[in-house]
Design an enzyme around this catalytic site. Structure first.
Site, PDB file in Angstrom:
ATOM      1  N   MET A  21      53.848  42.970  40.819  1.00  0.00           N
ATOM      2  CA  MET A  21      54.951  42.144  40.326  1.00  0.00           C
ATOM      3  C   MET A  21      55.543  42.811  39.083  1.00  0.00           C
ATOM      4  O   MET A  21      56.159  42.152  38.250  1.00  0.00           O
ATOM      5  CB  MET A  21      54.466  40.731  40.006  1.00  0.00           C
ATOM      6  CG  MET A  21      53.921  40.023  41.250  1.00  0.00           C
ATOM      7  SD  MET A  21      54.006  38.230  41.157  1.00  0.00           S
ATOM      8  CE  MET A  21      53.023  37.920  39.726  1.00  0.00           C
ATOM      9  N   GLY A  27      45.736  48.844  34.781  1.00  0.00           N
ATOM     10  CA  GLY A  27      45.102  48.326  35.998  1.00  0.00           C
ATOM     11  C   GLY A  27      45.895  48.745  37.233  1.00  0.00           C
ATOM     12  O   GLY A  27      45.330  49.226  38.232  1.00  0.00           O
ATOM     13  N   HIS A  28      47.239  48.589  37.161  1.00  0.00           N
ATOM     14  CA  HIS A  28      48.072  49.017  38.296  1.00  0.00           C
ATOM     15  C   HIS A  28      47.978  50.529  38.469  1.00  0.00           C
ATOM     16  O   HIS A  28      47.938  51.034  39.599  1.00  0.00           O
ATOM     17  CB  HIS A  28      49.548  48.683  38.044  1.00  0.00           C
ATOM     18  CG  HIS A  28      49.834  47.226  37.913  1.00  0.00           C
ATOM     19  ND1 HIS A  28      50.221  46.650  36.734  1.00  0.00           N
ATOM     20  CD2 HIS A  28      49.814  46.234  38.837  1.00  0.00           C
ATOM     21  CE1 HIS A  28      50.427  45.361  36.912  1.00  0.00           C
ATOM     22  NE2 HIS A  28      50.180  45.072  38.175  1.00  0.00           N
ATOM     23  N   GLN A  52      54.735  32.210  44.651  1.00  0.00           N
ATOM     24  CA  GLN A  52      53.354  32.067  44.193  1.00  0.00           C
ATOM     25  C   GLN A  52      53.236  31.455  42.796  1.00  0.00           C
ATOM     26  O   GLN A  52      52.161  31.432  42.216  1.00  0.00           O
ATOM     27  CB  GLN A  52      52.619  33.405  44.275  1.00  0.00           C
ATOM     28  CG  GLN A  52      53.056  34.469  43.288  1.00  0.00           C
ATOM     29  CD  GLN A  52      52.391  35.810  43.597  1.00  0.00           C
ATOM     30  OE1 GLN A  52      52.713  36.483  44.564  1.00  0.00           O
ATOM     31  NE2 GLN A  52      51.443  36.214  42.763  1.00  0.00           N
TER      32      GLN A  52
HETATM   33  O1  PAF Z   1      48.550  40.694  42.434  1.00  0.00           O
HETATM   34  C1  PAF Z   1      49.793  40.593  42.354  1.00  0.00           C
HETATM   35  O2  PAF Z   1      50.423  41.200  41.494  1.00  0.00           O
HETATM   36  C2  PAF Z   1      50.540  39.712  43.348  1.00  0.00           C
HETATM   37  O3  PAF Z   1      49.816  38.567  43.652  1.00  0.00           O
HETATM   38  C3  PAF Z   1      50.969  40.458  44.623  1.00  0.00           C
HETATM   39  C4  PAF Z   1      49.766  40.927  45.423  1.00  0.00           C
HETATM   40  C5  PAF Z   1      51.832  41.653  44.247  1.00  0.00           C
HETATM   41  C6  PAF Z   1      51.776  39.528  45.518  1.00  0.00           C
HETATM   42  O4  PAF Z   1      52.925  39.081  44.885  1.00  0.00           O
END
Ligand code: PAF
Length: 275
Positions: A21, A27-28, A52
């Site tokens: 997101m 972490g990413h 979400q």
């Molecule tokens: O973990 C996240 O950043 C979100 O839940 C994801 C998997 C990108 C779905 O929107």
């Protein structure tokens, strides 16, 4: 994105996909590094998924900076960034949602009703669009990992889910885009979450097998920090997320959610994984 992905498949490229997101952090980047090692082509999606977020959550103020994220990604040799607008994902009259039964009612699901329906739906749409060979997720969102594995299996996606360990700040605080909301004081104090989890792990290593006692160790440590407000402390089976009473040989997830002011953070450790 779908036509690029189709071409990549025709060219028999191994496609690695990292859904995010945005508000990218270490972490990413750990997910992206692993994708880069394993795959010919790396695709990162950046989409703040409205489905979400609950009505009283931080969708509007969720940190967004596509330019900064894109700059960061050039250093990691990402091949494609997929940053759709909301109507590209949720077209007019959108009315089909994915709901993973059983795994999504407890823990985060109990505190954030509808959250996992939103996650499962968007991940299904993204997987259908890209059809990656591998998709990379962080273990910090342990319940999300469990539900993604289940939906991948149940809906017959040919994507292998790769789970990457939690990346932590020097203080032990798990990296999260929401850490950006913390004041310097809250950020310092939030390290109590990992300290508490570590105390449970030490007690486990010293022979404690009673789940309530381990939960109490975590609770007491977190509560020693006056600004911390516990949302939950749970010991659950690592795959089914069912509560456990005694710890045997299966993996047990010790998961916590704690508020510092208005900011809600999650963290976890796994017992019985030889770590
Ligand atoms: O973990 C996240 O950043 C979100 O839940 C994801 C998997 C990108 C779905 O929107």
């Amino acid at each position: 994105m779908a036509s690029i992905a189709r071409k990549l498949r025709r060219d028999t490229k191994t496609v690695g996909f990292v859904p995010t997101m945005g508000a990218l952090h270490e972490g990413h980047l750990a997910l992206i590094k692993e994708a880069r090692k394993m795959c010919d082509v790396v695709i990162v999606s950046i989409f703040v998924n409205p489905a979400q977020f609950g009505a009283d959550e931080d969708f509007e103020k969720y940190p967004r900076d596509l330019t900064a994220d894109a700059c960061l990604l050039t250093e990691y040799e990402v091949d494609y960034i997929f940053a759709p607008e909301t109507p590209e994902i949720y077209g007019e009259g959108f009315s089909t949602y994915v709901y993973v039964e059983g795994l999504t009612e407890t823990l985060e699901g109990a505190s954030r009703p509808g959250h996992f329906r939103g996650v499962a739906t968007v991940v299904t749409i993204l997987f259908n669009t890209i059809r990656p060979d591998f998709a990379f997720f962080g273990r910090k969102d342990a319940q999300q990992v469990a539900l993604i594995k289940r939906l991948t299996r149940d809906l017959g996606f040919e994507t292998e889910i790769v789970v990457i360990p939690i990346v932590r700040e020097e203080s032990g605080l798990a990296m999260s885009s929401r850490n950006a909301y913390l004041t310097p004081e809250q950020r310092k104090k939030a390290s109590v979450m990992y300290e508490a989890l570590r105390e449970a792990k030490i007690a486990f290593k010293n022979g404690e097998r009673n789940a309530s006692k381990l939960a109490e160790i975590v609770r007491q440590k977190v509560e020693s920090e006056p600004i911390a407000r516990i949302d939950y402390v749970a010991l659950v089976n690592g795959a089914s997320l069912e509560p456990v009473e005694r710890i045997d040989d299966s993996e047990v997830l010790v998961a916590i959610a704690v508020r510092f002011g208005n900011i809600r953070l999650i963290d976890n450790i796994i017992l019985n994984r030889g770590q």
